[in-house]
Design a protein around this motif. Structure first.
Motif, PDB file in Angstrom:
ATOM      1  N   SER A  28      59.478  -4.495  40.031  1.00  0.00           N
ATOM      2  CA  SER A  28      59.662  -3.141  40.649  1.00  0.00           C
ATOM      3  C   SER A  28      59.411  -1.961  39.459  1.00  0.00           C
ATOM      4  O   SER A  28      59.463  -2.369  38.194  1.00  0.00           O
ATOM      5  CB  SER A  28      61.113  -2.820  40.913  1.00  0.00           C
ATOM      6  N   PRO A  29      59.037  -0.754  39.740  1.00  0.00           N
ATOM      7  CA  PRO A  29      58.921   0.057  38.676  1.00  0.00           C
ATOM      8  C   PRO A  29      60.095   0.319  38.020  1.00  0.00           C
ATOM      9  O   PRO A  29      59.567   0.451  36.589  1.00  0.00           O
ATOM     10  CB  PRO A  29      58.691   1.599  39.493  1.00  0.00           C
ATOM     11  N   SER A  30      61.180   0.297  38.185  1.00  0.00           N
ATOM     12  CA  SER A  30      62.202   0.659  37.337  1.00  0.00           C
ATOM     13  C   SER A  30      62.478  -0.560  36.568  1.00  0.00           C
ATOM     14  O   SER A  30      62.740  -0.423  35.242  1.00  0.00           O
ATOM     15  CB  SER A  30      63.768   0.654  38.118  1.00  0.00           C
ATOM     16  N   ARG A  31      62.225  -1.817  36.636  1.00  0.00           N
ATOM     17  CA  ARG A  31      62.528  -3.076  35.962  1.00  0.00           C
ATOM     18  C   ARG A  31      61.245  -3.004  34.955  1.00  0.00           C
ATOM     19  O   ARG A  31      61.326  -3.339  34.006  1.00  0.00           O
ATOM     20  CB  ARG A  31      62.414  -4.164  36.815  1.00  0.00           C
ATOM     21  N   ALA A  32      60.020  -2.623  35.403  1.00  0.00           N
ATOM     22  CA  ALA A  32      58.645  -2.773  34.612  1.00  0.00           C
ATOM     23  C   ALA A  32      59.270  -1.619  33.455  1.00  0.00           C
ATOM     24  O   ALA A  32      58.801  -2.029  32.101  1.00  0.00           O
ATOM     25  CB  ALA A  32      57.495  -1.998  35.283  1.00  0.00           C
ATOM     26  N   VAL A 147      58.761  -1.091  50.190  1.00  0.00           N
ATOM     27  CA  VAL A 147      57.289  -1.924  50.229  1.00  0.00           C
ATOM     28  C   VAL A 147      57.470  -2.890  49.253  1.00  0.00           C
ATOM     29  O   VAL A 147      58.080  -3.120  48.298  1.00  0.00           O
ATOM     30  CB  VAL A 147      56.205  -1.027  49.874  1.00  0.00           C
ATOM     31  N   GLU A 148      56.561  -4.036  49.620  1.00  0.00           N
ATOM     32  CA  GLU A 148      56.335  -5.527  48.788  1.00  0.00           C
ATOM     33  C   GLU A 148      55.047  -5.892  49.088  1.00  0.00           C
ATOM     34  O   GLU A 148      54.435  -5.963  50.104  1.00  0.00           O
ATOM     35  CB  GLU A 148      57.416  -6.382  49.035  1.00  0.00           C
ATOM     36  N   LEU A 155      51.817 -12.216  41.257  1.00  0.00           N
ATOM     37  CA  LEU A 155      52.784 -11.288  41.178  1.00  0.00           C
ATOM     38  C   LEU A 155      53.257 -10.631  42.568  1.00  0.00           C
ATOM     39  O   LEU A 155      52.248  -9.818  43.014  1.00  0.00           O
ATOM     40  CB  LEU A 155      52.314 -10.498  40.216  1.00  0.00           C
ATOM     41  N   ARG A 156      54.578 -10.637  42.754  1.00  0.00           N
ATOM     42  CA  ARG A 156      55.103  -9.727  43.851  1.00  0.00           C
ATOM     43  C   ARG A 156      55.580  -8.532  43.413  1.00  0.00           C
ATOM     44  O   ARG A 156      56.260  -8.376  42.290  1.00  0.00           O
ATOM     45  CB  ARG A 156      56.121 -10.482  44.483  1.00  0.00           C
ATOM     46  N   LEU A 157      55.063  -7.529  43.710  1.00  0.00           N
ATOM     47  CA  LEU A 157      55.386  -6.131  43.315  1.00  0.00           C
ATOM     48  C   LEU A 157      56.191  -5.348  44.445  1.00  0.00           C
ATOM     49  O   LEU A 157      56.048  -5.584  45.770  1.00  0.00           O
ATOM     50  CB  LEU A 157      54.299  -5.096  43.161  1.00  0.00           C
ATOM     51  N   ARG A 158      57.483  -4.709  44.221  1.00  0.00           N
ATOM     52  CA  ARG A 158      58.283  -4.116  45.240  1.00  0.00           C
ATOM     53  C   ARG A 158      58.936  -2.658  44.726  1.00  0.00           C
ATOM     54  O   ARG A 158      59.279  -2.730  43.562  1.00  0.00           O
ATOM     55  CB  ARG A 158      59.258  -5.220  45.719  1.00  0.00           C
ATOM     56  N   GLY A 159      59.492  -2.086  45.714  1.00  0.00           N
ATOM     57  CA  GLY A 159      60.039  -0.808  45.230  1.00  0.00           C
ATOM     58  C   GLY A 159      60.377   0.089  46.710  1.00  0.00           C
ATOM     59  O   GLY A 159      60.140  -0.591  47.866  1.00  0.00           O
ATOM     60  N   PHE A 197      52.116   2.795  40.637  1.00  0.00           N
ATOM     61  CA  PHE A 197      52.527   1.393  40.941  1.00  0.00           C
ATOM     62  C   PHE A 197      52.706   1.531  42.480  1.00  0.00           C
ATOM     63  O   PHE A 197      52.349   0.514  43.222  1.00  0.00           O
ATOM     64  CB  PHE A 197      54.013   1.213  40.314  1.00  0.00           C
ATOM     65  N   TYR A 198      53.425   2.319  42.987  1.00  0.00           N
ATOM     66  CA  TYR A 198      53.629   2.625  44.617  1.00  0.00           C
ATOM     67  C   TYR A 198      52.296   2.682  45.333  1.00  0.00           C
ATOM     68  O   TYR A 198      51.883   2.128  46.092  1.00  0.00           O
ATOM     69  CB  TYR A 198      54.410   3.923  45.011  1.00  0.00           C
TER      70      TYR A 198
END
Length: 303
Positions: A28-32, A147-148, A155-159, A197-198
């Motif tokens: 996620s953006p925060s964890r990145a 969103v995911e 790689l899975r992106l989510r936020g 990212f989003y």
């Protein structure tokens, strides 16, 4: 504001210890941002899942976001600054019920003076929003949208996106509320990273590049916009892939190097950080040694 979908929650130490540690499976953006700031902080939050104390600033941000989300439940003509301010007490009660740990913020405030001042600050941020956008002319397509997307690499992106506006022509605008002040120009790229990212996730999901990314800074009364193009999002994707490979390597080797910065003063984990004389808890995942060729010996673990 991105609410972490991986979760950084305040909880008793024994409850955290009882959880089964698993290797990271998404970003996620925060964890990145955590990993880029300090890999050890990422480990503490994602793998160890250590509890963190709630802060007044972060909790105020959550409260303001909830008010701005709920405001669009009423007809456009009723979306007034006074109406929005009136939502603050009720949303604070809902927040206390859903996250009881925030009550401790004002445990030493028996007369309620600090709480009243804090709620007043939240109301002021809500009211300032009306000088930046006109909610009577907005009908968001989505609010607090999860969103995911999975990239070709796996790689899975989510936020969670604060607000998505869609024009009659189909153009998409992604909006994020920030309760702090706009960064100085030399730091603006870091703030836009979350928005890009989003945009990348929306692009992969909908096959449409958002027309505009908009950051609304309630703390300073600024609105920052950026219009992405596919080349921008391609660069973001490559950056995320490189970041994910670094996370995977650290996960397998157990080598999470602390990166001291001025932000360390706000970190809840100083007592566990080697930079402050602390010792991290035992690493809860299997460790694989790095071979002479720079790879990881043995099976590479979950992808």
């Amino acid at each position: 504001m991105e609410t972490s979908v991986e979760g950084v929650v305040a909880a008793p130490e024994e409850a955290v210890a009882a959880r089964v540690a698993v290797a990271p499976a998404s970003l996620s953006p925060s964890r990145a941002g955590d990993f880029m700031q300090c890999p050890l902080l990422y480990r503490f939050r994602v793998i160890d899942r250590l509890p963190e104390r709630p802060s007044e600033a972060a909790t105020r941000g959550t409260l303001v976001h909830a008010v701005l989300e709920r405001l669009f439940d009423v007809p456009a003509a009723e979306r007034t600054a006074a109406g929005a301010r009136s939502l603050v007490p009720g949303q604070w009660e809902r927040l206390r019920e859903s996250r009881p740990e925030v009550v401790e913020l004002f445990a030493d405030d028996p007369d309620g003076e600090r709480l009243a001042r804090w709620l007043g600050e939240a109301e002021a941020l809500v009211e300032r929003w009306f000088t930046l956008e006109d909610p009577t002319r907005l009908e968001p397509a989505e609010r607090e949208l999860f969103v995911e997307a999975e990239l070709d690499s796996g790689l899975r992106l989510r936020g969670i996106i604060d607000r998505v506006d869609v024009a009659p022509t189909g153009e998409v605008r992604i909006v994020d509320y920030k309760t702090g002040k706009a960064p100085r120009p030399q730091y603006a790229e870091g703030a836009l990273f979350q928005m890009k990212f989003y945009a990348l996730v929306v692009w992969r999901l909908k096959k449409v590049v958002p027309r505009r990314l908009q950051l609304v800074y309630l703390g300073s009364g600024d609105v920052v916009t950026y219009d992405p193009v596919p080349a921008d999002l391609g660069r973001v994707e490559r950056k995320l892939l490189a970041l994910w490979e670094a996370i995977r390597l650290a996960t397998r080797t157990g080598e999470w190097v602390p990166r001291p910065t001025k932000l360390c003063g706000w970190c809840d984990h100083q007592e566990r950080c080697p930079e402050f004389g602390g010792t991290p808890p035992p690493y809860p995942l299997p460790v694989r040694a790095v071979g002479s060729e720079g790879g990881v010996q043995g099976r590479m673990g979950p992808d």
